[in-house]
Structures are given as structure tokens and as C-alpha cells.
Write a protein that holds these residues in place. Structure first.
Motif, PDB file in Angstrom:
ATOM      1  N   TYR A   1       0.830  -1.207   0.000  1.00 53.52           N
ATOM      2  CA  TYR A   1       0.000   0.000   0.000  1.00 53.52           C
ATOM      3  C   TYR A   1       0.865   1.259   0.000  1.00 53.52           C
ATOM      4  O   TYR A   1       2.007   1.242   0.460  1.00 53.52           O
TER       5      TYR A   1
ATOM      6  N   TYR B   1      -0.582   8.457   1.776  1.00 57.60           N
ATOM      7  CA  TYR B   1      -0.541   9.908   1.506  1.00 57.60           C
ATOM      8  C   TYR B   1      -1.120  10.675   2.676  1.00 57.60           C
ATOM      9  O   TYR B   1      -2.060  10.223   3.330  1.00 57.60           O
TER      10      TYR B   1
ATOM     11  N   ARG C   1      -1.623  15.946  -0.265  1.00 55.02           N
ATOM     12  CA  ARG C   1      -1.036  15.679  -1.580  1.00 55.02           C
ATOM     13  C   ARG C   1       0.355  15.084  -1.471  1.00 55.02           C
ATOM     14  O   ARG C   1       1.021  14.867  -2.484  1.00 55.02           O
TER      15      ARG C   1
ATOM     16  N   TRP D   1       2.984  12.284  -0.754  1.00 59.83           N
ATOM     17  CA  TRP D   1       3.252  10.853  -0.600  1.00 59.83           C
ATOM     18  C   TRP D   1       4.184  10.671   0.593  1.00 59.83           C
ATOM     19  O   TRP D   1       5.183  11.385   0.720  1.00 59.83           O
ATOM     20  N   LYS D   2       3.829   9.737   1.466  1.00 58.90           N
ATOM     21  CA  LYS D   2       4.635   9.515   2.671  1.00 58.90           C
ATOM     22  C   LYS D   2       5.508   8.270   2.540  1.00 58.90           C
ATOM     23  O   LYS D   2       6.676   8.275   2.911  1.00 58.90           O
ATOM     24  N   ARG D   3       4.921   7.198   2.093  1.00 57.91           N
ATOM     25  CA  ARG D   3       5.693   5.964   1.987  1.00 57.91           C
ATOM     26  C   ARG D   3       4.894   4.941   1.197  1.00 57.91           C
ATOM     27  O   ARG D   3       3.674   5.081   1.015  1.00 57.91           O
ATOM     28  N   THR D   4       5.592   3.920   0.754  1.00 52.36           N
ATOM     29  CA  THR D   4       4.926   2.768   0.150  1.00 52.36           C
ATOM     30  C   THR D   4       5.432   1.540   0.886  1.00 52.36           C
ATOM     31  O   THR D   4       6.646   1.397   1.087  1.00 52.36           O
TER      32      THR D   4
ATOM     33  N   TYR E   1      -8.587  14.878  -3.295  1.00 52.96           N
ATOM     34  CA  TYR E   1      -7.287  14.303  -3.664  1.00 52.96           C
ATOM     35  C   TYR E   1      -7.396  13.378  -4.878  1.00 52.96           C
ATOM     36  O   TYR E   1      -6.682  12.394  -5.001  1.00 52.96           O
TER      37      TYR E   1
ATOM     38  N   HIS F   1      -5.640   9.793  -6.086  1.00 52.77           N
ATOM     39  CA  HIS F   1      -4.222   9.775  -6.460  1.00 52.77           C
ATOM     40  C   HIS F   1      -3.437   8.697  -5.721  1.00 52.77           C
ATOM     41  O   HIS F   1      -2.492   8.123  -6.265  1.00 52.77           O
TER      42      HIS F   1
ATOM     43  N   PHE G   1      -3.463   5.648  -7.666  1.00 52.72           N
ATOM     44  CA  PHE G   1      -2.583   5.767  -8.833  1.00 52.72           C
ATOM     45  C   PHE G   1      -1.147   5.430  -8.430  1.00 52.72           C
ATOM     46  O   PHE G   1      -0.462   4.634  -9.072  1.00 52.72           O
ATOM     47  N   ARG G   2      -0.717   5.992  -7.311  1.00 50.10           N
ATOM     48  CA  ARG G   2       0.654   5.764  -6.859  1.00 50.10           C
ATOM     49  C   ARG G   2       0.855   4.304  -6.438  1.00 50.10           C
ATOM     50  O   ARG G   2       1.885   3.694  -6.738  1.00 50.10           O
TER      51      ARG G   2
ATOM     52  N   ILE H   1       9.241   1.844   1.574  1.00 55.21           N
ATOM     53  CA  ILE H   1       9.937   2.820   0.729  1.00 55.21           C
ATOM     54  C   ILE H   1       9.470   4.188   1.197  1.00 55.21           C
ATOM     55  O   ILE H   1       8.278   4.487   1.163  1.00 55.21           O
ATOM     56  N   VAL H   2      10.419   4.975   1.683  1.00 58.08           N
ATOM     57  CA  VAL H   2      10.025   6.279   2.228  1.00 58.08           C
ATOM     58  C   VAL H   2      10.588   7.398   1.365  1.00 58.08           C
ATOM     59  O   VAL H   2      11.495   7.194   0.559  1.00 58.08           O
ATOM     60  N   SER H   3      10.015   8.560   1.559  1.00 58.04           N
ATOM     61  CA  SER H   3      10.435   9.718   0.781  1.00 58.04           C
ATOM     62  C   SER H   3      11.895  10.032   1.071  1.00 58.04           C
ATOM     63  O   SER H   3      12.336   9.977   2.199  1.00 58.04           O
TER      64      SER H   3
ATOM     65  N   PHE I   1       1.210  15.869  -8.106  1.00 60.90           N
ATOM     66  CA  PHE I   1       1.268  15.424  -6.712  1.00 60.90           C
ATOM     67  C   PHE I   1       2.627  14.820  -6.369  1.00 60.90           C
ATOM     68  O   PHE I   1       3.110  14.971  -5.270  1.00 60.90           O
ATOM     69  N   ASP I   2       3.189  14.093  -7.332  1.00 62.32           N
ATOM     70  CA  ASP I   2       4.378  13.290  -7.017  1.00 62.32           C
ATOM     71  C   ASP I   2       5.641  13.934  -7.579  1.00 62.32           C
ATOM     72  O   ASP I   2       6.100  13.603  -8.666  1.00 62.32           O
TER      73      ASP I   2
END
Lengths: 339, 535
Positions: free
Chosen positions: A74, A77, A80, A82-85, A274, A285, A288-289, B22-24, B95-96
């Protein structure tokens, strides 16, 4: 010539039946009324949106089993940003009817407290799809574990799931309700249909009508008590058609557990705020990410295939044995290289 | 982005989960591709003005023990998405930020090792190695390879690197130098800065060559007072490094400026030959003069009835001789500095001492200027040839400046004198400094003899191509940069500096003030340069 006249007939049929001339027939046959289109007011919120997705690529298969690379996880966010995946599963799955039951049971027991799975003969063709879905539910479960009350967890798909996994879904619903988290499934494609003489695409037609009734606005329609089969009763929730962004052409099927019924307008308003990115207008979004971060590309699949081949060769198998066991005759017909 | 493994994080399913998070993180300013000959790195697609990346900027890539340097050739919009998804305005914003970026295409210049040695690079940086705008630390090695004739500061894009002066090598000057720029881009300013540095070297006893400048526009001596443009005489501190000669009586009345005179006996028929297009019989007659008349007195003789008669006795028609005489008279009339006495010996002596010799010939016609330059150049080359034979090792080399050099170094021009200096002058310690706004008109073979190029803004593509094809260092990748150079900016290519260096040439008036204030014995380059004066 006969072939082209047939094509022209099909074109005529599409024009007459699928292209929507007026809305009266749609309203009459679906039970949807103009007043069912509820505007959605985009609304900022400070919570987090979790978007869960999965991906599945066939690595090789032989007539009785196959090997798939499966990934689930997952994206998170806040607004707007993005924090992490988080990737929760990223491994190969051997879909052999004799071997894989244990692979399901482990997860069902440990994550959802279920007693395991009973695989019917008809399920055996779809083992890797089931397994991917199971891993997606594990990812939802993990996302719920991280989420706080008021956050939103989105799932790429539908909650009208295979019977096999409905208990797992129920466990996920229960956890979402307990934590006060909004859990929604957003389907990119939908087989919902309407029509008495011909099956007509329900989501697309609803989208067209929504554009006429509420131009330039986001909206949603609840399918509760409508004459559209969305699996009502098979799972504990309701289905909606939602346009997240007024500037977009697209509407989506959205499934939600019953406990969210009274707050759908508010939850969808948060999502609408969003779903307006330039990257993917009209779609939440975060989903989408998640799709882009979690998808397994063709190249990745090919790389895993090569590694497997190397292991097989190391273990003493010859190229010809590998080909004999694993090459799909379709690959030969398509002149694709591979095993 | 950064990835972390979080094995067995949750109590449930401890043995089953293998979470990857995976972080920013910093996703830009990293090498993403491509080869030993071309690097690609990413930068954010939106940056504040002061951080924007520009063509010509030099970036450094630190990778273990090596620091790679690369010059920006081009910048493209790019993203991790396929196709033309972003060609329509839609949505509210991206956004990204980590997925959308600018791709910077850069040319490797080389790499610096731990011992601060600069080498051409035969490898490429590790993928995702961090990239940063090169700062003075990375350019320090350049200070070691710079020469002694300071002309400006290193420039990184539009930014000055004031700690690193750009300086040419005296030793390279007999290998010829070209100064190329369209009108108004700063050629004259460059020449004055160059001359000022040469004067300074002389005053400090460090000069290695004499510089001859013939100035037909009268701008180098005193500048233009109404525009507050200064001349070389204004550099009082190092005035002893300058010797001035002028055809202008008013200028020549100034102390330290001598009135220019060329003796008739120092003019040869071939000096006249290059001024006109001659018919074959006329050319034959010119070539025969030295044989028929007294070489030391031929100018006077040929104008007399006796001299003309002797020419005709040798079989030349009277009409041919008459044309010769008429043209010679014209030239003598146009060039009143032709007298009994001569300044040439002094000019030569000053050059051999390593001074800057300025020959100021304001309002002189194009033809007269060429004539004078031809006489002086021939004289200098002949004398240097003699010195070479006689083993005069104490004399300094000489650099002869030719303004509008395309007139005499052009393909097909009949001015072989300058061509011969370009081709063989080096053997005798005589170099050419060709100043032109149209390098495309200079013979390509001659241009390839030029080892030092100072390229300022050149808008004409053919000019740039001509330089790229002839330069000793590869300038082809710098086409966009040369095209976009602003006034006073230059690319300096010379053999002793390992790659073409972007520079901002000093504004002469600022440089003058700096030189006037400096301690005479204090080094410019060795102490790391000055801060510029702020006006």
C-alpha cells in the motif's frame, strides 16, 4: 465482403443499444432517479489515505501447475504528499492444487483467525488470483493496523469477492469498523450492467447521465435497492458509482461496508479533494501511486524467469528438459523465446 | 527514495511478513544513466531562480574516492511515466514531485582523484551517485593548471567562481591565439585586459613575450573618455610595460607616446604587392623591382624618370610601370608616417624585451592598416629568423595581433605573409593573435594551428562549426553554450588547461582599478584571486 457487413451490423447495434440517446429508459430500467445523483463537495482533511493494490505475473507454467510472482502492499498519503509505500508481500507462488492449501491456511489463520480454506475443484484454475487477493487483504489488514480513526483505506478492486475469501473480508470490515477507518474499494473496470434485452454498461451510462445532470461536479449514486446486480447480499456492504472529479470523464464503481452508509458523502468529499492530480485526473491519487509502485513490470517478470532458469540449470536440468516441462505451446506459436 | 526492511514487525504473522518500506528521500540530483561519454542526472522540475540548472554549468559527482566533473549540455522535461501523458493541461497540480523531474544531459570533463589530480575519465559514476553543483573546492585543481596571464574568473553557468581566476599561459602564445566574438560581445575589452596582464608581467620581470597590437580604431591607447572607457595608458602602475607609437600627432605629443615612422628603405615591393589585385605583368614587374633597382632606395628610384626607364628597358610596358608608380605614390600619400627615420627597430626591441607595443593608427584606412601591419610583421619575422640563426636566446617571443583577421587569413586571400607566420612563426617564436567576428572566413587549416581559442558569443552557426571543426579541444558539445554566451562571457580553450573553461572576462575598467590598488609584488593567481569591485 460478408465479414465487413457483419461489422457494420455490430456498429449499428452499438449505436442503437449501447450509445445512450436519452435517460428515460435508463431511469426506468435501473430504478435510478435523477435525485439519486448526490453532489460531492471536495473537502481537505488532515488524515492519511492508504491505497492498497496487488500485482501478479506468470513466471512459468506447465500443464498442471504454474509459478507466479505476486506483490501486494500500500501507498500512504497525507494530503497531496506521498509519505511511503509499504510492500507486504513480494514472492513467488507455486499454484499447485496439491501443495498450495497450506499457503492459504497460514495467512488466513495468522491474520484473520480463520480455520483455513476449502478449495473446490472449480477454484483450482484461479489459485494465483485467490492468492493475490489474499495478500491484498493482508495488506489491507496491515494498513488498518497503521491507520487512525478518520483515515481512509482504499482498495483497488471490488468487495464482491470470491466466496473463498469472504470470511477474510468480513474480518477486515470488522477491524475497519473497530478502528473508525473508512474502507472503500474502487474498481477501475466494472461488469455491472443494466438492460432487459441486451447487457448495457452500467457504470459508463451512469457516468454519462451524471455529466448531464450535474455537469462539472463530483457526485455519487448509491445502488441500494436499484435494479442492478452488484452482489448485494453476498457481502456486508453497498455499491456506489462515483465521479471523484467534475473535470474528469470517468466514474468508478465504489464498494463500501454497510457501516459507512451514513458518512459516504463526507468520505467521498475527502477523496474528491485528492483525486484531481495532473498525473491521473479523476482517480484517487493514492491508488494511482499504489498501482505504479506495486505493479510488477514485464521486465521484472523476465528477470525472475531468468533467475529460475539459472537455478534449474544449476540443479542439473538440461535446457531440453526445462523446455519439455515448461514451455507453453502458445509461446511456440507466438514465436516467443523463453523456456 | 529509501527502502528499509522491517522483518517481523507486527505481532500477528511474525514469520510471514517481510515488509519493505519505501520512504520519501532525495530522488533528484542523482546520476541515472547513461555512458562514459554522456551522463544523465535528474533535478526537480521546479526550482527557485537561483537554483535553476543552466547549460554550461559544471556539476560534480562524488563517488567513493573520485570526483567526476560534468558540464551541462542540455536539459529536458522528463518523468517516470511513459508517453505523452503531460501534454494537456489538466488537474490542479502534480502530486508526485519525486516522479516528475528535469533530466540533465551532461558531458563528462574528467575526474579528480584523492591526490587532487585531474584525469580524463575512462569510467562512469555509480548509478544514483549524488550530483551537486561544483563549487570552488572542486575547481581548486584548475588553479594549478592556469597560466600567468589573467583574463577573467571561472564561471559556472551564470555564477562567478571568484576564487578561480582564468589565466592563459605565456608559453602557449607562440602557438597562436584566436579571439572570436560578434560585434559588441567584448573583443576589445578582452584585448585590453590581456594587454594589461602582459604589462603587469613585464613590470614584475615575468614577461615571456612581447605583444604587438595595431589599433586602427584608436580605442586601446586612451579609450573613449565620453563613454568612461579607459585605455592602456590609464594603467599607470604598470605603464613601463607599454610602448606606444601613434600616427596621430596629438596622441604622439603625450609623454611616453612616440610618433610612428617607417623608413622608406624598410618597405619592400612585396609590402605593396599585398594591397592590390595585380595583373600577371604587373606582378612580374613588382617582383623584378628588387633585381632592377637599388633595394634600399627603390621607392624613390621608381618614381624618377630614370627608374621608370630602367624598368621599361627590362621589357615592362610603360602602362604597366605607370600603374605601379601611380599606386605607389597613392600609398605614400596616404601613409605620411613613411619617412627617412624609422620606429621599427625600437618596436622590435620593445617586443624582444617582452613589452606590450601599441601602434595607434586612428582613422587610417583599411588598406593602409594592412600595409602597415604587413611591413611591421615582415620586419619582425625576418628579425626573429635572424635571431634564431644567431642563437639570441635572451630575446622574448612575440605575439602579433591582427584585428579583423579574416581579411588576411581568409581562404584564398593573397596575404601569404600572415599565413606564413601562422604556419612557421612558431619555429622562430612569433605567434599570431587573430581577432575576428567571422571565424568562418578564416582558412580552416590555418585555424587548426591556433592552440588557444577565446570564444565569446557567436550567433552564426557557420562560425561555430568552423571553430568546432578546427579546435584542438572538442568544442562541438558546447554549441548551445557558445550560442547563449552573454557579453563578457567566454569559453577559453587552450592546451595547458584540460578542458574548455567557461570564463567571465574582467571588465577592463574594474580590472584596472584592481591592478592600480594591488601591491606590485603580490601575485594575482597564486594567492587565489581577488574579490571583484562592486560598482
Amino acid at each position: 465482403m460478408e465479414k465487413w457487413s457483419r461489422l457494420s451490423l455490430v456498429a449499428e447495434m452499438i449505436r442503437d443499444h449501447i450509445s445512450l440517446d436519452g435517460i428515460d429508459r435508463y431511469l426506468a430500467e435501473t430504478g435510478v432517479q435523477s435525485s439519486d445523483f448526490v453532489p460531492v463537495e471536495p473537502c481537505d482533511f488532515a488524515g492519511e489515505i492508504f491505497a492498497v493494490d496487488g500485482s501478479n505475473v506468470s513466471i512459468c507454467n506447465w500443464s498442471t501447475a504454474n509459478v507466479n510472482l505476486i506483490r501486494a502492499g500500500y501507498a500512504v498519503y497525507r494530503g497531496r504528499d506521498w509519505k511511503r509505500t509499504v510492500i507486504t508481500f513480494d514472492d513467488v507462488f507455486v499454484a499447485d492444487t496439491m501443495l498450495c492449501k497450506n499457503m492459504f491456511d497460514l495467512y488466513l489463520e495468522q491474520f484473520f483467525g480463520l480455520n483455513g480454506v476449502y478449495l473446490k475443484e472449480s477454484d483450482l484454475d484461479r489459485l494465483s488470483s485467490y492468492y493475490r487477493e489474499l495478500q491484498e487483504y493482508v495488506a489491507i489488514n496491515e494498513a488498518l493496523g497503521e491507520a487512525h480513526a478518520g483515515d481512509i483505506v482504499l482498495y483497488d478492486g471490488s468487495f464482491d469477492v470470491f466466496e473463498l475469501l469472504r470470511d477474510a473480508l468480513a474480518a477486515v470490515f470488522a477491524r475497519a469498523r473497530e478502528k473508525g477507518v473508512a474502507l472503500l474499494a474502487v474498481a477501475k473496470s466494472s461488469s455491472l450492467f443494466w438492460g432487459e434485452e441486451i447487457t448495457l454498461p452500467f457504470v459508463q451510462h451512469t457516468s454519462t447521465i451524471g455529466s448531464r445532470l450535474l455537469p462539472g461536479a463530483a457526485w455519487y449514486v448509491s445502488l441500494k435497492d436499484k435494479k442492478v446486480d452488484a452482489g448485494q447480499g453476498r457481502w456486508n456492504g453497498e455499491t456506489y458509482v462515483v465521479r471523484f472529479c467534475g473535470q474528469s470523464e470517468h466514474a468508478f464503481r465504489v464498494d463500501a461496508p454497510s457501516f459507512l452508509r451514513d458518512e459516504m458523502g463526507s468520505v467521498l468529499g475527502k477523496l474528491a479533494a485528492y483525486s484531481c492530480s495532473s498525473e491521473c485526473l479523476g482517480y484517487p491519487h493514492a491508488l494511482f501511486r499504489a498501482h505504479r509502485d506495486i505493479r510488477i513490470t514485464e521486465q521484472e517478470g523476465a528477470a525472475v524467469r531468468q533467475k529460475l532458469m539459472a537455478h534449474l540449470l544449476e540443479s542439473g536440468m538440461t535446457h531440453s528438459e526445462i523446455r519439455m516441462l515448461m514451455q507453453d505451446f502458445h509461446d511456440i506459436l507466438e514465436m516467443r523465446s523463453g523456456f | 527514495m529509501a527502502t528499509t526492511q522491517e522483518e517481523n514487525q507486527t505481532p500477528a504473522g511474525e514469520s510471514l511478513l517481510n515488509r519493505k518500506v519505501i520512504v520519501s528521500g532525495d530522488t533528484t540530483y542523482k546520476i541515472v544513466s547513461k555512458s562514459v561519454t554522456e551522463y544523465h542526472f535528474t533535478v526537480p522540475f521546479i526550482l527557485p531562480d537561483e537554483e535553476r540548472v543552466e547549460v554550461g554549468q559544471i556539476f560534480s559527482i562524488k563517488d567513493q574516492g573520485l570526483t567526476f566533473l560534468a558540464r551541462v549540455l542540455n536539459i529536458e522535461h522528463s518523468s517516470n511515466y511513459d508517453g505523452h501523458w503531460d501534454t494537456t493541461m489538466k488537474g490542479t497540480q502534480f502530486f508526485d514531485d519525486d516522479q516528475i523531474f528535469n533530466r540533465v544531459i551532461a558531458e563528462p570533463l574528467g575526474c579528480i582523484n584523492k591526490r587532487l589530480e585531474f584525469k580524463k575519465s575512462r569510467t562512469l559514476p555509480t548509478k544514483f551517485a549524488p550530483v551537486a553543483r561544483a563549487e570552488k573546492e572542486e575547481f581548486k585543481f584548475l588553479s594549478q593548471v592556469m597560466g600567468d596571464i589573467e583574463v577573467g574568473y571561472l564561471r559556472n553557468g551564470s555564477r562567478l567562481v571568484e576564487e578561480i581566476p582564468v589565466a592563459l599561459h605565456s608559453e602557449a602564445m607562440d602557438h597562436h591565439m584566436g579571439v572570436f566574438a560578434t560585434t559588441g560581445m567584448g573583443k576589445s575589452n578582452f584585448m585590453k585586459v590581456f594587454a594589461a596582464s602582459c604589462m603587469r608581467l613585464f613590470a614584475r620581470g615575468e614577461s615571456k613575450f612581447g605583444l604587438l597590437i595595431v589599433d586602427p580604431h584608436g580605442e586601446y591607447l586612451k579609450g573613449k573618455s565620453k563613454d568612461l572607457v579607459k585605455g592602456l595608458v590609464h594603467l599607470k602602475r604598470y605603464r613601463e610595460g607599454l610602448a606606444c607609437y601613434s600616427t596621430n600627432k596629438q596622441n604622439a605629443s603625450d609623454p611616453g607616446v612616440e610618433e610612428l615612422a617607417i623608413s622608406e628603405s624598410e618597405i619592400l615591393p612585396q609590402d605593396i604587392a599585398l594591397l592590390y589585385d595585380w595583373s600577371p605583368p604587373q606582378r612580374d614587374a613588382l617582383e623584378a623591382i628588387s633585381r632592377i633597382l637599388d633595394p634600399a632606395n627603390w621607392l624613390e628610384e621608381i618614381q624618377s624618370p630614370e627608374g621608370m626607364a630602367r624598368m621599361m628597358q627590362e621589357g615592362f610596358k610603360d602602362s604597366t610601370v605607370n600603374v605601379l608608380v601611380r599606386r605607389i605614390k597613392n600609398e605614400l600619400g596616404r601613409n605620411p608616417y613613411i619617412r627617412k627615420r624609422s620606429s621599427l627597430a625600437n618596436i622590435l626591441a620593445n617586443l624582444q624585451n617582452g613589452k606590450v607595443v601599441l601602434v595607434d593608427i586612428p582613422r587610417m584606412s583599411d588598406r593602409s592598416e594592412l600595409f602597415l601591419l604587413s611591413v611591421i610583421s615582415r620586419y619582425i619575422l625576418d628579425e626573429y629568423k635572424k635571431d634564431e640563426k644567431e642563437g639570441q636566446e635572451s630575446r622574448k617571443n612575440c605575439l602579433i595581433t591582427i584585428e579583423e583577421a579574416q581579411r588576411v587569413l581568409g581562404a584564398g586571400s593573397n596575404t601569404t605573409r600572415f599565413e606564413s607566420i601562422a604556419r612557421e612563426g612558431r619555429k622562430f617564436g612569433v605567434g599570431l593573435c587573430a581577432v575576428t567576428q567571422q571565424p568562418k572566413l578564416i582558412d580552416k587549416q590555418l585555424l587548426s594551428q591556433f592552440n588557444t581559442l577565446v570564444v565569446m558569443g557567436l550567433g552564426d552557426r557557420n562560425d561555430r562549426i568552423q571553430l568546432e571543426e578546427s579546435a584542438k579541444q572538442d568544442l562541438s558539445s558546447m554549441d548551445i553554450e557558445i550560442q547563449t554566451l552573454e557579453k563578457g562571457e567566454a569559453v577559453v580553450s587552450t592546451l595547458n588547461i584540460p578542458f574548455p573553461v567557461p570564463a567571465r572576462i574582467h571588465r577592463y575598467e574594474d580590472y584596472l582599478r584592481r591592478l592600480e590598488k594591488e601591491d606590485k609584488q603580490e601575485g594575482l593567481i597564486t594567492r587565489g584571486g581577488f574579490k571583484p569591485f562592486l560598482d
